[in-house]
Design an enzyme around this catalytic site. Structure first.
Site, PDB file in Angstrom:
ATOM      1  N   GLY A  11      -4.058 -36.712  44.785  1.00 25.36           N
ATOM      2  CA  GLY A  11      -3.334 -37.264  43.654  1.00 25.36           C
ATOM      3  C   GLY A  11      -4.159 -37.170  42.394  1.00 25.36           C
ATOM      4  O   GLY A  11      -5.165 -36.454  42.336  1.00 25.36           O
ATOM      5  N   ASP A 127       2.312 -49.802  42.895  1.00 22.46           N
ATOM      6  CA  ASP A 127       2.974 -48.512  43.133  1.00 22.46           C
ATOM      7  C   ASP A 127       3.896 -48.610  44.346  1.00 22.46           C
ATOM      8  O   ASP A 127       3.810 -47.811  45.274  1.00 22.46           O
ATOM      9  CB  ASP A 127       1.932 -47.416  43.337  1.00 22.46           C
ATOM     10  CG  ASP A 127       2.536 -46.008  43.379  1.00 22.46           C
ATOM     11  OD1 ASP A 127       3.644 -45.827  42.820  1.00 22.46           O
ATOM     12  OD2 ASP A 127       1.929 -45.105  43.972  1.00 22.46           O
TER      13      ASP A 127
END
Length: 216
Positions: A11, A127
């Protein structure tokens, strides 16, 4: 040790590896390594990275201590910006919902209860999506994963934004699941001692979101 691990995801903030086996554990583990940002001053970068690793580990530990199903922490190496944690054997909720065979009422109750427990110990995930929720293969327990953006906060506003992020994830990834998300909120309310101020703030957050959508 990380040299023998297999990269499974990268990521913007970290690389995620599988390491099988890990010590005496044949199921192995997940290794999360935060990498340096070259645009930041090296000293500042090291401080920020160290802080994020420590914060993620603390939030995971806080949740586990409260009885919330999250990956077990095996080892934290702040200097190498690396966390070694349990490799969950299971499926992500995103795939389960898309498949359409699960009992959505049971899922909603489990999600609401888990998020209520998490927020009651003042952990904000940061998240929440259906890709960061899993069901274990062995006992179908709901697991919250990927605490990379997590932090500790007592503010109802922060917890409300957490719920709103999940609501938006449902609406974008799983259309026509409004009833499912409302069931999650019902479960959240029944399991959380602090639900009222958080859910009141959620209405304000939703209103701001709609205004932003209208303004483009």
């Amino acid at each position: 040790m990380i040299d023998s691990a297999v990269l499974i995801k990268q990521g913007a903030e970290a690389r995620v590896y599988e390491l099988i086996p890990f010590l005496t554990n044949p199921n192995g583990c997940i290794v999360k390594e935060r990498f340096s940002k070259t645009y930041r001053h090296p000293v500042l970068d090291k401080q920020l990275t160290h802080r994020r690793v420590s914060q993620e580990a603390r939030c995971l530990f806080r949740c586990r201590k409260a009885g919330i199903d999250t990956p077990a922490l095996y080892m934290v190496d702040p200097e190498a910006a690396t966390i070694y944690m349990e490799r969950i054997l299971g499926r992500i909720l995103k795939d389960i919902i898309i498949e359409g065979k699960a009992d959505t009422d049971v899922l909603a109750d489990s999600i609401g209860a888990a998020l209520a427990k998490m927020h009651d110990v003042d952990v904000v995930h940061g998240d929440l999506t259906t890709s960061n929720l899993m069901l274990r293969d062995d006992n179908t327990s709901l697991v919250i994963i990927d605490f990379g953006l997590s932090y500790v906060s007592k503010l109802p506003e922060d917890k409300a934004v957490d719920l709103y992020v999940l609501e938006r994830a449902f609406s974008s990834t799983h259309p026509q699941t409004e009833a499912l998300f409302e069931r999650i909120l019902v479960s959240y309310k029944s399991h959380s001692k602090q639900a009222k101020p958080t859910l009141n703030k959620l209405e304000e957050v939703r209103l701001r979101g709609r205004k932003r959508s209208m303004l483009g």
